[in-house]
Design a protein around this motif. Structure first.
Motif, PDB file in Angstrom:
ATOM      1  N   ALA A 165       0.850  -1.190   0.000  1.00 31.56           N
ATOM      2  CA  ALA A 165       0.000   0.000   0.000  1.00 31.56           C
ATOM      3  C   ALA A 165       0.884   1.237   0.000  1.00 31.56           C
ATOM      4  CB  ALA A 165      -0.907   0.001   1.223  1.00 31.56           C
ATOM      5  N   PHE A 166       0.469   2.252  -0.740  1.00 32.10           N
ATOM      6  CA  PHE A 166       1.211   3.511  -0.746  1.00 32.10           C
ATOM      7  C   PHE A 166       0.259   4.651  -1.046  1.00 32.10           C
ATOM      8  CE2 PHE A 166       1.309   1.885  -5.034  1.00 32.10           C
ATOM      9  CZ  PHE A 166       1.129   2.988  -5.841  1.00 32.10           C
ATOM     10  N   LEU A 167       0.691   5.828  -0.656  1.00 31.56           N
ATOM     11  CA  LEU A 167      -0.091   7.035  -0.852  1.00 31.56           C
ATOM     12  C   LEU A 167       0.375   7.702  -2.135  1.00 31.56           C
ATOM     13  CD1 LEU A 167      -2.238   8.696   0.650  1.00 31.56           C
ATOM     14  CD2 LEU A 167      -0.385  10.050   1.577  1.00 31.56           C
ATOM     15  N   GLY A 168      -0.548   7.944  -3.051  1.00 27.86           N
ATOM     16  CA  GLY A 168      -0.199   8.596  -4.304  1.00 27.86           C
ATOM     17  C   GLY A 168      -0.006  10.087  -4.125  1.00 27.86           C
ATOM     18  N   ASP A 198       7.006  10.200  -1.215  1.00 25.91           N
ATOM     19  CA  ASP A 198       6.114   9.179  -0.657  1.00 25.91           C
ATOM     20  C   ASP A 198       6.084   9.273   0.863  1.00 25.91           C
ATOM     21  OD1 ASP A 198       5.672   8.210  -3.214  1.00 25.91           O
ATOM     22  OD2 ASP A 198       6.939   6.431  -2.966  1.00 25.91           O
ATOM     23  N   VAL A 199       7.265   9.406   1.464  1.00 26.86           N
ATOM     24  CA  VAL A 199       7.378   9.461   2.926  1.00 26.86           C
ATOM     25  C   VAL A 199       6.709  10.729   3.463  1.00 26.86           C
ATOM     26  CG1 VAL A 199       9.057   9.763   4.793  1.00 26.86           C
ATOM     27  CG2 VAL A 199       9.371   7.962   3.100  1.00 26.86           C
ATOM     28  N   GLU A 200       6.935  11.858   2.813  1.00 25.41           N
ATOM     29  CA  GLU A 200       6.299  13.103   3.257  1.00 25.41           C
ATOM     30  C   GLU A 200       4.778  13.003   3.159  1.00 25.41           C
ATOM     31  OE1 GLU A 200       8.212  15.982   0.749  1.00 25.41           O
ATOM     32  OE2 GLU A 200       9.996  16.072   2.029  1.00 25.41           O
ATOM     33  N   SER A 237       3.389  10.579   5.846  1.00 24.68           N
ATOM     34  CA  SER A 237       3.406  11.211   7.169  1.00 24.68           C
ATOM     35  C   SER A 237       2.203  12.139   7.321  1.00 24.68           C
ATOM     36  CB  SER A 237       4.714  11.979   7.371  1.00 24.68           C
ATOM     37  OG  SER A 237       4.742  12.579   8.631  1.00 24.68           O
ATOM     38  N   GLN A 238       1.955  12.985   6.332  1.00 32.33           N
ATOM     39  CA  GLN A 238       0.805  13.891   6.372  1.00 32.33           C
ATOM     40  C   GLN A 238      -0.510  13.109   6.436  1.00 32.33           C
ATOM     41  OE1 GLN A 238       1.174  16.468   2.983  1.00 32.33           O
ATOM     42  NE2 GLN A 238       3.062  17.398   3.727  1.00 32.33           N
ATOM     43  N   ILE A 295       6.098   9.542  14.722  1.00 28.52           N
ATOM     44  CA  ILE A 295       6.480   9.071  13.391  1.00 28.52           C
ATOM     45  C   ILE A 295       7.984   9.241  13.216  1.00 28.52           C
ATOM     46  CG2 ILE A 295       6.183   9.407  10.916  1.00 28.52           C
ATOM     47  CD1 ILE A 295       3.357  10.506  11.557  1.00 28.52           C
ATOM     48  N   THR A 296       8.679   8.116  13.048  1.00 30.69           N
ATOM     49  CA  THR A 296      10.116   8.135  12.778  1.00 30.69           C
ATOM     50  C   THR A 296      10.313   8.085  11.267  1.00 30.69           C
ATOM     51  OG1 THR A 296      10.606   6.980  14.839  1.00 30.69           O
ATOM     52  CG2 THR A 296      12.298   6.903  13.122  1.00 30.69           C
ATOM     53  N   VAL A 297      11.144   8.987  10.762  1.00 27.48           N
ATOM     54  CA  VAL A 297      11.395   9.060   9.325  1.00 27.48           C
ATOM     55  C   VAL A 297      12.893   8.872   9.065  1.00 27.48           C
ATOM     56  CG1 VAL A 297      11.286  10.528   7.274  1.00 27.48           C
ATOM     57  CG2 VAL A 297       9.438  10.601   8.962  1.00 27.48           C
ATOM     58  N   LEU A 298      13.209   7.943   8.183  1.00 26.97           N
ATOM     59  CA  LEU A 298      14.568   7.773   7.679  1.00 26.97           C
ATOM     60  C   LEU A 298      14.533   8.095   6.194  1.00 26.97           C
ATOM     61  CD1 LEU A 298      15.593   4.395   9.390  1.00 26.97           C
ATOM     62  CD2 LEU A 298      16.066   6.726  10.170  1.00 26.97           C
TER      63      LEU A 298
END
Length: 176
Positions: A10-13, A85-87, A90-91, A104-107
């Motif tokens: 799954a991913f956010l477009g 995608d990560v940004e 997160s939103q 939320i940990t972001v690498l």
């Protein structure tokens, strides 16, 4: 609740909508409607919708690990949308599922302090699951290259283990 299907991602477009990539590589839009409190409606649900509902209705702590690797600076194999995608994810987690931003940990490989090396990814994954309790919602998102390596345990039908490739490109993390 059934577990999410491991053959889907799954991913956010970029349009802010949720999509699922099936095992055969096809991508499809997954309609996700939430009310003002972040709850999903109840009806006959797909596995993806059931997973989204579990995230939305979690009664405990919410924690997420988001990894985006564009492989910048490499001669070949660079990607362009993984940091985006990560940004976006997160939103999405904050606005739709009420994740506290501090949970939320972001690498990401465009920030030396948050570099997604194999060691940093494994450390962050351990931190994500540490102290998890019933009712908690733990969310993992990876956007970057993947590969395969021989399955020496002989548990995989195709004889291959899936690997997420770290920012060190070639120092992968096996799906075991």
């Amino acid at each position: 609740m059934s577990a999410p299907d491991k053959d889907h991602a799954a991913f956010l477009g970029t349009d802010g909508q949720l999509y699922v990539r099936d095992a055969d590589g096809t991508t499809r839009h997954v309609p996700v409607e939430v009310d003002s409190e972040g709850n999903l409606p109840t009806h006959e649900e797909t596995d993806s919708q059931r997973s989204a509902r579990a995230v939305a209705t979690a009664s405990g702590n919410r924690r997420a690990l988001l990894i985006g690797i564009n492989y910048t600076g490499l001669d070949s194999g660079q990607l362009r949308g993984c940091i985006n995608d990560v940004e976006n994810m997160s939103q999405f987690l904050v606005s739709h599922f009420h994740y506290p931003p501090g949970s939320i940990t972001v690498l990401r490989d465009d920030d030396p302090a948050k570099m997604p090396t194999k060691d940093n990814i494994l450390r962050a994954m351990n931190a994500l699951v540490a102290g998890a309790a019933p009712g908690d919602s733990l969310f993992f998102h990876y956007s970057g290259h993947g590969s395969q390596t021989r399955d020496w345990t002989f548990l995989e039908e195709d004889g291959q283990n899936e690997v997420r490739t770290s920012s060190e490109y070639g120092n992968g993390i096996e799906d075991t």
